[in-house]
Enzyme design. Structure first.
Site, PDB file in Angstrom:
ATOM      1  N   HIS A   1      63.584  29.576  34.389  1.00 41.80           N
ATOM      2  CA  HIS A   1      63.733  29.286  35.831  1.00 41.80           C
ATOM      3  C   HIS A   1      63.173  27.904  36.187  1.00 41.80           C
ATOM      4  O   HIS A   1      62.777  27.675  37.325  1.00 41.80           O
ATOM      5  CB  HIS A   1      63.024  30.334  36.700  1.00 41.80           C
ATOM      6  CG  HIS A   1      63.315  31.746  36.313  1.00 41.80           C
ATOM      7  ND1 HIS A   1      64.292  32.495  36.915  1.00 41.80           N
ATOM      8  CD2 HIS A   1      62.772  32.545  35.345  1.00 41.80           C
ATOM      9  CE1 HIS A   1      64.329  33.705  36.366  1.00 41.80           C
ATOM     10  NE2 HIS A   1      63.423  33.753  35.395  1.00 41.80           N
TER      11      HIS A   1
ATOM     12  N   SER B   1      66.917  -1.345  38.453  1.00 47.30           N
ATOM     13  CA  SER B   1      67.539  -1.306  39.770  1.00 47.30           C
ATOM     14  C   SER B   1      67.709  -2.731  40.266  1.00 47.30           C
ATOM     15  O   SER B   1      66.886  -3.597  39.977  1.00 47.30           O
ATOM     16  CB  SER B   1      66.629  -0.512  40.718  1.00 47.30           C
ATOM     17  OG  SER B   1      66.842  -0.923  42.051  1.00 47.30           O
TER      18      SER B   1
ATOM     19  N   LYS C   1      61.887  -0.055  38.510  1.00 44.38           N
ATOM     20  CA  LYS C   1      62.649   1.101  38.046  1.00 44.38           C
ATOM     21  C   LYS C   1      63.139   1.029  36.607  1.00 44.38           C
ATOM     22  O   LYS C   1      63.531  -0.002  36.115  1.00 44.38           O
ATOM     23  CB  LYS C   1      63.878   1.300  38.953  1.00 44.38           C
ATOM     24  CG  LYS C   1      63.523   1.709  40.358  1.00 44.38           C
ATOM     25  CD  LYS C   1      63.241   3.185  40.469  1.00 44.38           C
ATOM     26  CE  LYS C   1      64.550   3.900  40.662  1.00 44.38           C
ATOM     27  NZ  LYS C   1      64.458   5.303  40.725  1.00 44.38           N
TER      28      LYS C   1
ATOM     29  N   GLU D   1      72.544  10.331  32.405  1.00 44.54           N
ATOM     30  CA  GLU D   1      73.201  10.614  33.695  1.00 44.54           C
ATOM     31  C   GLU D   1      74.714  10.451  33.567  1.00 44.54           C
ATOM     32  O   GLU D   1      75.493  11.254  34.077  1.00 44.54           O
ATOM     33  CB  GLU D   1      72.699   9.659  34.776  1.00 44.54           C
ATOM     34  CG  GLU D   1      71.288   9.929  35.235  1.00 44.54           C
ATOM     35  CD  GLU D   1      70.807   8.837  36.191  1.00 44.54           C
ATOM     36  OE1 GLU D   1      71.059   8.964  37.390  1.00 44.54           O
ATOM     37  OE2 GLU D   1      70.202   7.860  35.728  1.00 44.54           O
TER      38      GLU D   1
END
Ligand code: ARG
Length: 463
Positions: free
Chosen positions: A157, A278, A284, A291
């Site tokens: 979970h 970024s 970043k 992704e």
């Protein structure tokens, strides 16, 4: 524009826009090599069966080899004028060997030809996929061997559940991909049936021998119904399903990587070469590769639905709709290959943050199940142990202490069965080492299993 292959009964030429609309050469050029192989086997069989002479067959084969050579060296360009790869090759062959080239279409049609080419193409492609899946399995087995001792949080979970070893987690990924490899082997085996010789839909009056062609091309059998053979695209759906399953697995793996990279989690660091920055936030480091793999899985999985939608309303036998099967599947094969290519390096370069993994593994009473197992091994029925440990956790939580910080006296208040050996039982490292049943997380198991995988690969020429 008149098409010399089928325009005999037409007065008008084909509308230019329709030609562009209906061509398939822009995608089925990928079947070029397969079509040549199929043509060669067919030409040889025609003379084996005395439908054409040996001399004619030899010239056709020579011509086909010349066409292939010209294509490879860029001297033959394919044209939408001839619609598809089959007619382009027939035209090029006729240019090469003269009128004789027009005999190549005896006892076959484009309907059985395209089904044959596509099966052959996918059979060859499946070998490539199997190879790439093995590369990933290899990098996973190696990484699990090297991380067999690393303690890592295990979740259900997405809540901390029990500690595991990082190597064990990687072997779970391995087993997902091992099933994909096996599924690809099975898909390959199922599609390895020859449709050629079914002709347009009803078979052929020529005295052909389809088994000769099957043998030459390595098909394990010939199709048994000409109508089904030219309209069946189950093998395309099968292939799309196998690829979708692989992409679903890669996507789940990617999701875990993204999660582990999260600023607040920081369990695993993906190599810089697989991340981007970024354009606005200088600090970043984003996990773009996983992704994108997760994102790209969408179109591959979507291709399976597209194929079902393409097929579900089609009557027997060949319908031009079927031409769409190639762009749907072949485009998604590019995506799968690109994702498979990146995985081995993504895995072999990632770094696990061992200290953090150990610290997180100890949080949230992750050894509570060990305590319940300990009590059960002392003879308390598991359900009762579960309840006792529940109360212990409630107590520890109220005192803001971990289970191993509790005194023996306190433990005994909950159960007289608890002795001083309890501290070993709830020690994370010791508990992990004790999980030795087949498939369990102990470092010894992980090492053994990883070694087994690596050794089996060495046997197949894999190091
Ligand atoms: N380009 C066609 C396809 O991919 C080949 C078969 C054409 N057959 C026909 N009857 N028009 O499906």
């Amino acid at each position: 524009m008149k098409n010399s292959t089928w325009s005999g009964r037409f007065k008008k030429g084909l509308d230019e826009d329709v030609l562009e609309f209906s061509e398939s050469i822009s995608i089925d050029h990928l079947l070029f090599d397969c079509d040549i192989k199929v043509c060669i086997a067919h030409a040889e069989m025609l003379s084996d069966c005395k439908i054409i002479s040996k001399k004619e067959s030899r010239s056709l084969v020579k011509g086909l080899n010349a066409v292939q050579k010209k294509y490879n060296s860029g001297k033959l360009s394919l044209s939408i004028k001839y619609e598809d790869v089959h007619m382009n090759i027939e035209q090029a062959l006729t240019k090469e060997v003269g009128e004789l080239g027009k005999k190549i279409h005896m006892g076959r049609s484009r309907n059985d030809l395209v089904a044959t080419d596509f099966r052959l193409y996918l059979r060859e492609f499946s070998d490539l996929m199997i190879h790439k899946l093995r590369d990933i399995r290899h990098s996973l087995a190696l990484a699990s061997y090297n991380n067999a001792e690393v303690i890592f949080p295990g979740y259900t979970h997405l809540q901390l559940a029990q500690p595991i070893t990082f190597g064990h987690h990687l072997l779970a990924w391995h087993d997902m991909l091992a099933r994909d490899e096996q599924r690809m082997e099975q898909t390959k085996d199922r599609l390895n049936i020859l449709p050629l010789g079914s002709a347009a839909l009803s078979g052929t009056p020529y005295n052909i021998n389809r088994k000769i062609v099957a043998k030459k091309l390595g098909f394990k059998s010939v199709s048994t119904n000409s109508m089904d053979a030219v309209s069946d695209r189950d093998f395309v759906c099968d292939f799309a399903y196998t690829c979708s399953m692989t992409m679903m697995h890669l996507s789940r793996i990617s999701e875990e990587l993204v999660y582990w990279m999260n600023t607040h989690i920081k369990l695993v660091d993906i190599d810089e070469a697989f991340c981007t920055g970024s354009s606005i936030m200088p600090q970043k480091k984003n996990p773009d590769v996983p992704e994108l793999i997760r994102g790209k899985s969408a179109s591959v999985i979507g291709s399976l639905s597209s194929l079902f939608l393409l097929l579900k309303g089609l009557p027997l036998t060949y319908n031009r709709d079927l031409q769409e099967d190639k762009s749907i599947l072949l485009n998604s094969l590019d995506t799968v290959t690109a994702c498979l290519n990146l995985m081995p390096r993504l895995i072999s370069t990632m770094k696990v943050n061992k200290d953090r993994a150990l610290a997180l593994s100890k949080e949230d009473f992750s050894n509570a199940t060990d305590l319940a197992d300990y009590l059960s091994m002392k003879g308390v029925p598991f359900r009762t142990s579960h309840e006792i440990v529940g109360s212990i956790v409630q107590y520890a939580e109220s005192k803001k202490i971990n289970l191993n910080e509790m005194s023996l006296d306190k433990f005994k208040k909950f159960s007289s069965k608890i002795g001083k050996d309890v501290y070993d039982a709830i020690d994370i490292e010791k508990s992990i080492r004790s999980k030795k049943a087949i498939g369990s997380t102990s470092p010894a198991n992980v090492k053994k299993q990883a070694k087994k995988i690596l050794t089996s690969m060495k046997l197949y020429g894999y190091v």
